[in-house]
Motif scaffolding. Structure first.
Motif: not given
Length: 181
Positions: A105-117
């Protein structure tokens, strides 16, 4: 021939229209950003390839389907008799719902990124949001402010791309990073 020279004066024509309009007009800008979205989805499709996205569809198949729909969006904007319909909007909603069922479940905004996809999906989401804003501006300029399947489709497209970004990180085992406000 890949060029006609007709646009050298800064104008372009629309589907079935003898009139020319400025390439800086709201409708030309909207068409351009939808085209940019489609091109970016081509990159995302290649990066995701045969990886499963949802409901038995690979990234390649799912995004190809969306790209085909974006040609309908452009045709409608350009004045053809082609129209986005509720069934295509519902298709996107079904994909988003299926992906969301796999995600925490979403509880916040998220910083873009992580894996390339995921990063590419987030980038595509922001371009799709810009396309949505430009289409709305163009339609408002023509006096059209009612909700249509076309505007709903573009809105759901950004939701789909957000869901795909989250899914890519989840499957890559990368935790979502919350902003440090």
């Amino acid at each position: 021939m890949l060029y006609t020279g007709k646009g050298d004066d800064g104008t372009t024509g629309l589907f079935g229209c003898d009139q020319r309009l400025s390439k800086s007009s709201a409708i030309a800008e909207a068409l351009g950003v939808v085209d940019e979205t489609n091109a970016l989805l081509g990159v995302l499709k290649l990066k995701g390839g045969k990886t499963m996205a949802t409901l038995g569809l690979t990234y390649e198949a799912l995004l190809d389907d969306v790209q085909q729909d974006l040609f309908i969006v452009q045709a409608e904007l350009a004045g053809s008799d082609k129209r986005m319909d509720e069934a295509r909007v519902a298709k996107l909603e079904g994909w988003v719902d299926a992906i969301e069922g796999e995600l925490p479940q979403i509880r916040s905004f998220f910083v873009s990124g992580g894996c390339e996809l995921a990063a590419l999906s987030d980038y595509a989401r922001t371009v799709a949001r810009r396309a949505e804003r430009r289409v709305i501006a163009a339609r408002e300029g023509e006096g059209q402010q009612e909700k249509t399947p076309l505007s709903a489709y573009l809105n759901r497209l950004s939701s789909l791309l957000y869901a795909l970004a989250r899914l890519a990180n989840l499957r890559a085992g990368i935790a979502e990073e919350k902003p440090h406000y």
